[in-house]
Each structure stands twice: as C-alpha cells, then as structure tokens.
Motif scaffolding. Structure first.
Motif, PDB file in Angstrom:
ATOM      1  N   MET A   7       1.009  -1.278  -0.236  1.00 34.23           N
ATOM      2  CA  MET A   7      -0.144   0.239   0.022  1.00 34.23           C
ATOM      3  C   MET A   7       0.997   1.096   0.263  1.00 34.23           C
ATOM      4  SD  MET A   7      -1.899  -0.280   3.783  1.00 34.23           S
ATOM      5  CE  MET A   7      -2.317   1.305   3.573  1.00 34.23           C
ATOM      6  N   THR A   8       0.520   2.529  -0.039  1.00 30.95           N
ATOM      7  CA  THR A   8       1.108   3.989  -0.234  1.00 30.95           C
ATOM      8  C   THR A   8       1.785   3.822   0.863  1.00 30.95           C
ATOM      9  OG1 THR A   8      -0.407   4.831  -2.545  1.00 30.95           O
ATOM     10  CG2 THR A   8       0.710   6.313  -0.434  1.00 30.95           C
ATOM     11  N   ASP A   9       2.850   4.237   1.022  1.00 29.86           N
ATOM     12  CA  ASP A   9       3.882   4.335   2.496  1.00 29.86           C
ATOM     13  C   ASP A   9       3.411   6.082   3.086  1.00 29.86           C
ATOM     14  OD1 ASP A   9       6.127   4.544   4.015  1.00 29.86           O
ATOM     15  OD2 ASP A   9       5.771   6.475   3.915  1.00 29.86           O
ATOM     16  N   ARG A  45       1.214  11.361   3.976  1.00 29.14           N
ATOM     17  CA  ARG A  45       0.773  12.688   4.367  1.00 29.14           C
ATOM     18  C   ARG A  45       1.748  14.135   3.705  1.00 29.14           C
ATOM     19  NH1 ARG A  45       1.274   8.811   9.081  1.00 29.14           N
ATOM     20  NH2 ARG A  45       4.102   8.607   8.913  1.00 29.14           N
ATOM     21  N   ARG A  46       3.085  13.333   3.171  1.00 31.74           N
ATOM     22  CA  ARG A  46       3.953  14.823   2.174  1.00 31.74           C
ATOM     23  C   ARG A  46       2.447  15.370   1.387  1.00 31.74           C
ATOM     24  NH1 ARG A  46       7.479  11.445   4.189  1.00 31.74           N
ATOM     25  NH2 ARG A  46       8.088  10.423   1.938  1.00 31.74           N
ATOM     26  N   HIS A  51      -9.268   6.695  -1.804  1.00 35.16           N
ATOM     27  CA  HIS A  51     -10.377   6.915  -0.450  1.00 35.16           C
ATOM     28  C   HIS A  51     -10.221   8.425  -0.248  1.00 35.16           C
ATOM     29  CE1 HIS A  51     -12.259   2.761  -1.235  1.00 35.16           C
ATOM     30  NE2 HIS A  51     -12.622   3.666  -2.970  1.00 35.16           N
ATOM     31  N   ALA A  52      -8.638   8.006   0.773  1.00 36.37           N
ATOM     32  CA  ALA A  52      -8.510   8.277   1.542  1.00 36.37           C
ATOM     33  C   ALA A  52      -7.838   9.993   0.835  1.00 36.37           C
ATOM     34  CB  ALA A  52      -6.822   7.944   1.856  1.00 36.37           C
ATOM     35  N   GLN A  96      -6.869  14.532  -8.469  1.00 37.20           N
ATOM     36  CA  GLN A  96      -6.148  13.437  -9.242  1.00 37.20           C
ATOM     37  C   GLN A  96      -4.718  13.812  -9.654  1.00 37.20           C
ATOM     38  OE1 GLN A  96      -6.872  15.640 -13.340  1.00 37.20           O
ATOM     39  NE2 GLN A  96      -7.893  13.773 -14.020  1.00 37.20           N
ATOM     40  N   TYR A  97      -4.178  14.921  -8.738  1.00 40.97           N
ATOM     41  CA  TYR A  97      -3.042  14.779  -8.582  1.00 40.97           C
ATOM     42  C   TYR A  97      -2.004  14.331  -7.603  1.00 40.97           C
ATOM     43  CZ  TYR A  97       1.833  16.815  -7.885  1.00 40.97           C
ATOM     44  OH  TYR A  97       3.604  17.983  -7.829  1.00 40.97           O
ATOM     45  N   GLY A  98      -2.928  14.381  -6.277  1.00 38.05           N
ATOM     46  CA  GLY A  98      -3.061  12.913  -5.415  1.00 38.05           C
ATOM     47  C   GLY A  98      -2.859  12.031  -5.398  1.00 38.05           C
TER      48      GLY A  98
END
Length: 462
Positions: free
Chosen positions: A1-3, A8-9, A209-210, A441-443
């Motif tokens: 999964m995404t770190d 957070r960054r 989702h987050a 979209q960017y995130g």
C-alpha cells in the motif's frame, strides 16, 4: 500500500494548492508549460511528439530520472481539470519540490493531446460552474476521433488500423519510453469521483479513498459507465480497455461490434506491460450521487424508464438530423460528432433495456442509482442536443443554410430550451472547488505512481 509518510506529504501538498476559478485555454496552457521549461532548461526537456489533425504541434515535457511515467492531458477535450494537474505536476518537478520530485521516475507530461477539440470548448472555461453555459459550448469528438479510443485493435473480428495523428503521437511516446505507468487526465461531469486502475496497482486503493475523503470530494456510488464491469472496490474499476469491453459484452450476449470499433489507450499501453490509471472527477455534485440507501423503486423499473427516455431523445434528435443532414455543406468536427452521437442513440436505449431485462425484478434501486440514471438522460439531452444545434448553427452563421436546416434548428432549439430549464430546476446541485478536484487528481496520481514504482523495484524514499 502507499507508504503512510508519503501519503501525508501528498495530502500536505494538495492542501496547499491555490484557489482556482477557471480553466486555461490551449494557448494559455501551452504558454505556461513553455514558461516552466524555459525557467528550468537544465531539468525540463521539451520536444514535439506529433501534430494534431489541423497541424498544431503536440509537445511533451520530460523531467526526472528512472522508470517512465506518462501523463496525458486533454484526452477528451471537454475535460480540462487535468490541464491544471499537468501544470502543477510539471512545475513541482521542474522546481524539485514536493512529493512528486521524490519519486525516482522520468515523467513525460503532455499537457494537451487534442488542441483542436479543446478550442471548441473554450467558451465555457471562464465559468465552468454554469452547467447550461457548459452545455451550450460543449464539444466532444465522434468516437473514432477521440484520442482515447483511436488506437490499433484486432480482437474477436473487430479490426481498426487507422489511428488519428494525436493517437499516433501517444503511440510514439509510449514506444519510445516503455512506461511503467500511463495516466490519462480525465474528468466526469456530475456526481462523485471514481477511478480506473490496473489490477497490479490495487495496493493504492486505500490512498485513492483517503485523498478524496481528505479533500471532501464524494465517491460516486451511482451507475457505472459500463454494464458488467465489476468494481475492484468502492468507486474503483479495472482499467478500461476495448478488449475488456468486448469480453464483457460477449458475456452479456450483446454484439460487441455495435459498441466497440477501435482500441483504447489501455490496449496500447498493455503492449508495454504498463499500468493504467484514470481519476474521473466531476464538475458538480449532488448529495444523492453518494447515497447508497435503498429506494422503494425496482432497479429494473428505473432502467426501463431510462431506456424510454433515451428513445424519446433519439426521436427528437433523429428528426432534426434527418431533416437537415441532406442539406449540410460544412464538414467539421462539430458535424461529424453530432451525426455520430445521434446515430448511436438507438443502441444506447437498446443496451439499457437489455440490462433491465437481465435484472432481478425484486432488487431495489439505491438513491444514487435513481439519481445517476435520471442524470444520464439529462446529460445526453444537454450534450447531444447542444452539439447538434452547434453544427446546424454553424451552417446558418456561414450564410449557406437551406430552409430545412433552419427549420430543424428552430424545432431543436425549442426542445433545448426546455431541457436547459429542466436542468436548471434540479435542486441541491453544487459546483465543486476546482483546486480540490485538481488535488484529488494530482494526489491520487502520485499515490498510484509510488505503488507502481515500488512494485517494479524502484527505490521510493520513505
């Protein structure tokens, strides 16, 4: 999964995006990208990868080192949210700033792959919150003139070998770079956010989702774009390819050739074993589009109603086109699109009616399904009615319209004004802040890229 630390960054970066109230036209978009490249000649490489059908240069901007990630903006010219995303990504990479610059990738960014089509939408870019202004200035290419769906294809008897110049530019870029990930910068119209994602990148789903939740953009829980495509998770669907659509239609007993005529970008990316990612963001939302609670209406009944309304729309548009078409003289993108979409209407109604027949009659529709089925009809009225009116109006503006064309336009305009009034009467509709849509979209693009690069052995900093 995404770190978690990387996520957070990413969230901190998208929180810092400046407010946005409009979309740049082609000239402004490309001038801004060129300015970034000129300010950072040691980091950004600009090159032409092809030309549009009307001869406009198509440029890619490359930054970074490592496996290739290809990002294509303006894939559909009525979907400009990605213009801001492309510019923000390019600027951050050029400046070596933020979580994008942390990823060990060579980014290849095409801000606008269809400048010809985009110019036909620019009338509403200054006020994208107005749905009626959007409809009046709406343009979407005929299916075989859409970059997304103009790739070579040879599967189950369906053959296409005449990709448009813009698709050829994408093909050259993918062949040259052999990317790990290809992202098309799309957006939807109304509802919530939903995603298309390759099966190998499902570890990114919690981040998808987050990020949407963090930026208060609802997930879309309404009607999926394509029947029979099973979601990977809530509002996340498998990356969409023509090959997959043909297989689904075969399983449903629907003749694929009436719906699929060419390959998609995902089909061509598959030649390079590239992952695919698309975030579909809406301009407007409504509380009902995220409401999964059951109604008292059968889902099959809702589909039947939609099919009847599509048949009624077909009758109106076909009457106008049948009257005018023998007298049309201007061969334009508008005309070709209008003709293609109107002639597709019967198949649209038949497809929805077939779905209704396959549904369990006892299954109740959710509030989101009820709303999205009604709004799909509303969307088609606004889109296809408006684009046909624009094509007929172009004939009258040129001074060469036959009486039959003027009569068809007058009758169609009467229907359009009623459809515009009906769209205005929908209560609870709200325009979403553009910077939040860009942020999602960017995130999510960064989150998927981080997962994709990790899966391919690239060392992503913690």
């Amino acid at each position: 999964m995404t770190d978690p630390d990387y996520l957070r960054r990413v969230l901190a970066r998208v929180d810092a995006l400046d407010p946005l109230a409009s979309f740049p036209g082609v000239d402004a978009l490309l001038a801004a990208a060129d300015a970034v490249a000129a300010a950072h000649p040691d980091r950004v490489r600009r090159r032409r990868i092809g030309r549009s059908r009307l001869g406009e240069p198509i440029r890619a901007y490359s930054v970074g080192e490592g496996p290739a990630v290809v990002v294509i903006g303006g894939v559909h010219p009525n979907e400009p949210i990605g213009f801001h995303t492309a510019l923000r990504l390019l600027s951050d990479l050029a400046e070596g700033a933020g979580p994008a610059a942390e990823l060990p990738a060579t980014w290849h960014i095409v801000p606008c792959i269809d400048p010809d089509g985009t110019r036909l939408n620019e009338s509403w870019f200054s006020d994208p919150s107005d749905r009626i202004a959007y409809a009046r200035g709406f343009y979407r290419p005929a299916p075989t003139e859409q970059v997304e769906w103009s790739f070579p294809f040879d599967y189950k008897g369906i053959v296409f070998d005449d990709p448009m110049p813009e698709a050829q530019a994408v093909m050259r870029l993918l062949d040259e770079t052999g990317p790990a990930l290809v992202a098309g910068l799309h957006n939807a119209e109304l509802g919530g956010v939903y995603y298309y994602l390759s099966a190998g990148e499902t570890a990114a789903i919690p981040a998808l989702h987050a990020i949407a939740e963090h930026l208060e953009i609802p997930l879309d829980r309404g009607e999926p774009e394509f029947d029979g495509v099973e979601p990977l998770a809530d509002a996340v669907y498998p990356a969409l390819s023509s090959r997959a659509i043909v297989d689904v239609l075969d399983e449903l007993g629907v003749e694929p050739a009436s719906h699929v005529v060419s390959g998609g970008m995902a089909d061509y990316a598959g030649r390079h074993d590239a992952a695919m990612f698309v975030a579909e963001l809406p301009y407007w939302t409504h509380a009902d589009s995220a409401d999964a609670s059951p109604t008292t209406l059968a889902y099959a009944e809702i589909l039947e109603r939609r099919a009847r309304q599509l048949d009624e729309l077909d009758a109106v548009l076909s009457e106008a086109l049948d009257r005018a078409e023998p007298h049309l003289r201007i061969d334009s993108q508008l005309r070709r699109a209008a003709v293609a979409f109107v002639r597709m209407m019967p198949a649209m109604g038949e497809e929805v009616r077939g779905r209704a027949a396959r549904e369990d009659p006892s299954r109740l529709a959710t509030a989101a399904e009820l709303f999205s089925n009604a709004d799909h009809v509303r969307m088609f009225r606004l889109r296809f009615g408006s684009i046909l009116a624009r094509a007929l109006r172009a004939e009258t503006a040129a001074g060469g319209a036959a009486p039959q064309v003027r009569t068809a336009l007058a009758r169609l305009d009467d229907h359009l004004e009623r459809w515009y009034d009906e769209a205005r009467s929908v209560t609870g509709l709200r325009a979403l802040p553009i910077e939040r849509l860009v942020g999602v979209q960017y995130g999510t693009l960064l989150a998927v890229a981080e997962v994709s690069l990790n899966a391919r052995g690239a060392e992503v900093p913690a």
